[in-house]
Design a protein around this motif. Structure first.
Motif, PDB file in Angstrom:
ATOM      1  N   TYR A 163      23.297  74.789  -0.668  1.00  0.00           N
ATOM      2  CA  TYR A 163      24.308  75.217   0.251  1.00  0.00           C
ATOM      3  C   TYR A 163      25.197  76.293  -0.471  1.00  0.00           C
ATOM      4  CZ  TYR A 163      28.541  76.582   2.942  1.00  0.00           C
ATOM      5  OH  TYR A 163      29.560  76.839   3.470  1.00  0.00           O
ATOM      6  N   LEU A 164      25.616  75.703  -1.609  1.00  0.00           N
ATOM      7  CA  LEU A 164      26.573  76.614  -2.673  1.00  0.00           C
ATOM      8  C   LEU A 164      25.777  77.819  -3.139  1.00  0.00           C
ATOM      9  CD1 LEU A 164      28.654  73.906  -4.622  1.00  0.00           C
ATOM     10  CD2 LEU A 164      29.193  74.952  -2.480  1.00  0.00           C
ATOM     11  N   HIS A 165      24.823  77.558  -3.575  1.00  0.00           N
ATOM     12  CA  HIS A 165      24.243  78.547  -4.082  1.00  0.00           C
ATOM     13  C   HIS A 165      23.683  79.513  -3.283  1.00  0.00           C
ATOM     14  CE1 HIS A 165      23.799  75.872  -7.643  1.00  0.00           C
ATOM     15  NE2 HIS A 165      23.706  76.857  -8.253  1.00  0.00           N
ATOM     16  N   LYS A 166      23.138  79.232  -1.823  1.00  0.00           N
ATOM     17  CA  LYS A 166      22.581  80.127  -0.754  1.00  0.00           C
ATOM     18  C   LYS A 166      23.788  80.927  -0.419  1.00  0.00           C
ATOM     19  CE  LYS A 166      19.783  80.145   3.411  1.00  0.00           C
ATOM     20  NZ  LYS A 166      19.042  79.284   4.262  1.00  0.00           N
ATOM     21  N   SER A 167      25.006  80.579  -0.014  1.00  0.00           N
ATOM     22  CA  SER A 167      26.060  80.864   0.688  1.00  0.00           C
ATOM     23  C   SER A 167      27.096  81.778  -0.242  1.00  0.00           C
ATOM     24  CB  SER A 167      26.793  79.846   1.338  1.00  0.00           C
ATOM     25  OG  SER A 167      27.579  78.937   0.486  1.00  0.00           O
ATOM     26  N   GLY A 168      27.350  81.163  -1.509  1.00  0.00           N
ATOM     27  CA  GLY A 168      28.161  81.985  -2.623  1.00  0.00           C
ATOM     28  C   GLY A 168      29.729  81.276  -2.104  1.00  0.00           C
ATOM     29  N   ASP A 169      29.747  80.276  -1.287  1.00  0.00           N
ATOM     30  CA  ASP A 169      31.043  79.695  -0.857  1.00  0.00           C
ATOM     31  C   ASP A 169      31.591  79.291  -2.073  1.00  0.00           C
ATOM     32  OD1 ASP A 169      33.081  78.194   0.190  1.00  0.00           O
ATOM     33  OD2 ASP A 169      31.930  77.283   1.711  1.00  0.00           O
ATOM     34  N   THR A 170      33.192  79.731  -2.265  1.00  0.00           N
ATOM     35  CA  THR A 170      33.799  79.083  -3.440  1.00  0.00           C
ATOM     36  C   THR A 170      34.996  78.287  -2.846  1.00  0.00           C
ATOM     37  OG1 THR A 170      35.013  81.150  -3.337  1.00  0.00           O
ATOM     38  CG2 THR A 170      33.271  81.026  -4.611  1.00  0.00           C
ATOM     39  N   LYS A 204      21.396  73.730   6.849  1.00  0.00           N
ATOM     40  CA  LYS A 204      21.600  74.569   8.029  1.00  0.00           C
ATOM     41  C   LYS A 204      23.009  74.086   8.526  1.00  0.00           C
ATOM     42  CE  LYS A 204      16.747  75.751   8.583  1.00  0.00           C
ATOM     43  NZ  LYS A 204      15.427  75.602   9.520  1.00  0.00           N
ATOM     44  N   ILE A 205      23.070  72.584   8.556  1.00  0.00           N
ATOM     45  CA  ILE A 205      24.211  72.155   9.271  1.00  0.00           C
ATOM     46  C   ILE A 205      25.437  72.730   8.337  1.00  0.00           C
ATOM     47  CG2 ILE A 205      25.683  69.873   9.357  1.00  0.00           C
ATOM     48  CD1 ILE A 205      22.999  68.418   9.845  1.00  0.00           C
TER      49      ILE A 205
END
Length: 556
Positions: A227-234, A390-391
């Protein structure tokens, strides 16, 4: 009968922070408040020396050896794997307390000694086994059928038992766990985070699970990394309230493999009695220096070094999303505790967690397949990593208003579907339907005789003669245990049961043993030992003076 009904609960000591202790403590407290019952607890993992024992508000019988335990008693305790679960104290507690009803709520191999008790024909037995997967082992179903009533942790579990037993088990209904009043939703989520040392704008995924094999931290860590790598969420972090080391995973290795060491936090609790500070920080191996008292005494939480419900409630309120990622669950109490704090839940869509999906509107983590576990024959789930990713994507794409509405809805569903008052009422209704026990009933004492045999007779005929000679209830010739005897006689070998209860083939103890030769002489030896044990306890019941000094001292 005018006296109060006597109820003995076999469970972990009420002062512990385990799921079983939490469940029984809440049920017993509700029962105590009615004043209808005389209550006692067989306190597994509790000792007479533990000062916390004084906090238990009903009679309790500690199981662990203590400073007054003789070397002879310690040898007895260590001689049988099931003694840690209470088997060596059960008959002694029964003689002292004389229960009308015995309650058990644990895994099959933890409570199966009740089935073998010489006093089983006297007391009523209500069993709520942790049915966490399907199918259940044949041996388990057979012993469930011996109970006078069976409750389940989930509606899903009741359906499994009913279908597999063909109605042969007296299942009543589910008596699901709940959350105590300490678990409540905090309106100001940002303040909850800053109070625990986190920036107010952090998003936190949380889980509260013991570090066990079936708790799938590898799936959770991989999904979080993806999820972190896919979204770039920091701004999103993972918090694990768990134990290390335990019987499960190497967190250092998993963090390194998934490259998430800087994004995962763990709860540490100081073991210094004068400090006991709780700290949430990044992984610091088994033990770290306590930030508060500076002593090298801080470890991750475990059953003997947990946190209070008040602190745990604060921890749940840190979480924006709670995740229960496991291959099965008997129930999974933290899911309900999180929901009571208004934290939306995601869980594997299998076993008791299906109830949570239905009752709490939880995110279902899709199951990509089931595998049959060799040790138990049960099917375990393989949760989909991509489903969990996905969740995360769906939840963290929502607006503040949307997630806040989810929080409110989750709390409303908790209030609608769960409550310790509801749970306790189920138990009390079943207890009230049971008859009083007659502890003055005439003893059944059978003589120790020899069973004639010849090499020409079939093994099944030999076992039938043994059943008539040695079993208190000869009808148990039809039991699973005797079927195992027949199988092993025909094979000429058997796996010695380390826990002392023959037929309990799938306990963690028995799985570690190797097959050895099995003969008719061995059958006679086993059954004679059972008979002699039964005779001894029947004599002790009707003639208390025959108790040994050690036993008499323990009962005082």
């Amino acid at each position: 009968m005018s006296r109060k009904k006597r109820v003995l609960f076999l469970t972990e000591a009420a002062y512990l922070s385990t799921g079983y202790a939490t469940y029984s403590r809440n049920v017993l407290n509700h029962m105590k408040s009615t004043g209808k019952y005389e209550l006692a607890e067989l306190s597994v993992y509790g000792s007479a020396d533990d000062p916390r024992r004084e906090s238990i508000p009903w009679k309790n019988y500690p199981v662990l050896p203590d400073s007054t335990t003789s070397e002879e008693e310690k040898k007895i305790y260590n001689s049988n794997g099931s003694n840690v679960f209470g088997s060596w104290r059960f008959e002694r507690a029964c003689l002292d307390f004389k229960p009308d009803v015995v309650l058990t709520i644990r895994d099959f191999w933890m409570d199966s000694f009740v089935y073998e008790s010489p006093f089983r024909r006297i007391f009523k037995w209500i069993w709520m086994p942790t049915v966490d997967a399907a199918p259940q082992n044949e041996e388990w179903i057979h012993q469930f059928a011996d109970a006078d009533a069976v409750l389940t942790y989930s509606d899903w579990a009741k359906e499994v038992i009913d279908a597999q037993s063909g109605g042969g088990v007296k299942t009543i209904c589910s008596a699901s766990p709940s959350a105590s009043e300490e678990f409540a939703m905090i309106t100001d989520k940002a303040a909850a985070k800053t109070n625990m040392g986190f920036p107010a704008d952090y998003k936190i995924i949380g889980t509260v699970m013991r570090n066990q094999r079936r708790k799938l931290f590898p799936v959770l860590f991989e999904a979080f990394s993806k999820y972190l790598h896919k979204s770039g969420d920091t701004k999103t972090y993972l918090h694990c309230h768990t134990s290390y080391p335990d019987g499960g995973w190497d967190f250092g290795e998993l963090l390194h493999q998934n490259n998430i060491s800087s994004r995962v936090f763990f709860t540490y609790v100081c073991g210094n009695p004068e400090c006991q500070a709780v700290e949430i920080c990044k992984f610091n191996d088994v033990r770290k220096s306590c930030t508060n008292c500076k002593q090298f005494t801080s470890t991750q939480t475990h059953v003997n070094n947990g946190v209070s419900d008040e602190v745990l409630s604060s921890i749940y309120n840190l979480h924006d999303l709670y995740v229960q990622c496991a291959n099965c669950e008997g129930f999974g109490l933290p899911q309900v505790e999180a929901a009571a704090c208004g934290v939306p839940v995601a869980c594997t869509n299998y076993s008791a967690m299906e109830d949570v999906v239905n009752n709490l509107g939880a995110y279902p983590i899709e199951v990509q397949g089931l595998y049959k576990e060799l040790e138990t024959g049960c099917e375990r789930a393989v949760p989909s990593v991509d489903s969990l990713v996905k969740i995360f994507e769906d939840f963290f794409s929502k607006s503040f208003v949307e997630t806040n509405n989810m929080r409110i809805k989750t709390r409303e569903l908790f209030e609608k579907n769960y409550g310790w008052d509801k749970t306790a009422k189920v138990w009390m209704d079943v207890i009230d339907s049971m008859e009083y026990a007659d502890w003055d009933v005439s003893p059944i004492i059978k003589p120790d005789v020899s069973v004639p045999t010849n090499e020409q007779e079939a093994n099944v005929d030999f076992l039938r003669k043994c059943a008539n000679a040695y079993l208190i209830d000869p009808e148990r010739i039809h039991s699973h245990v005797m079927r195992v005897f027949l199988r092993d006689l025909n094979a000429g070998s058997f796996k010695p049961p380390a826990d002392g209860f023959w037929g309990n083939e799938f306990s963690p103890f028995t799985n570690r043993t190797q097959n050895v030769p099995f003969t008719r002489d061995k059958v006679v030896e086993i059954l004679k030992n059972k008979l002699n044990t039964s005779n001894a306890w029947e004599q002790a019941r009707t003639n208390p003076h025959v108790l040994t000094d050690t036993e008499a001292k323990w009962l005082k």
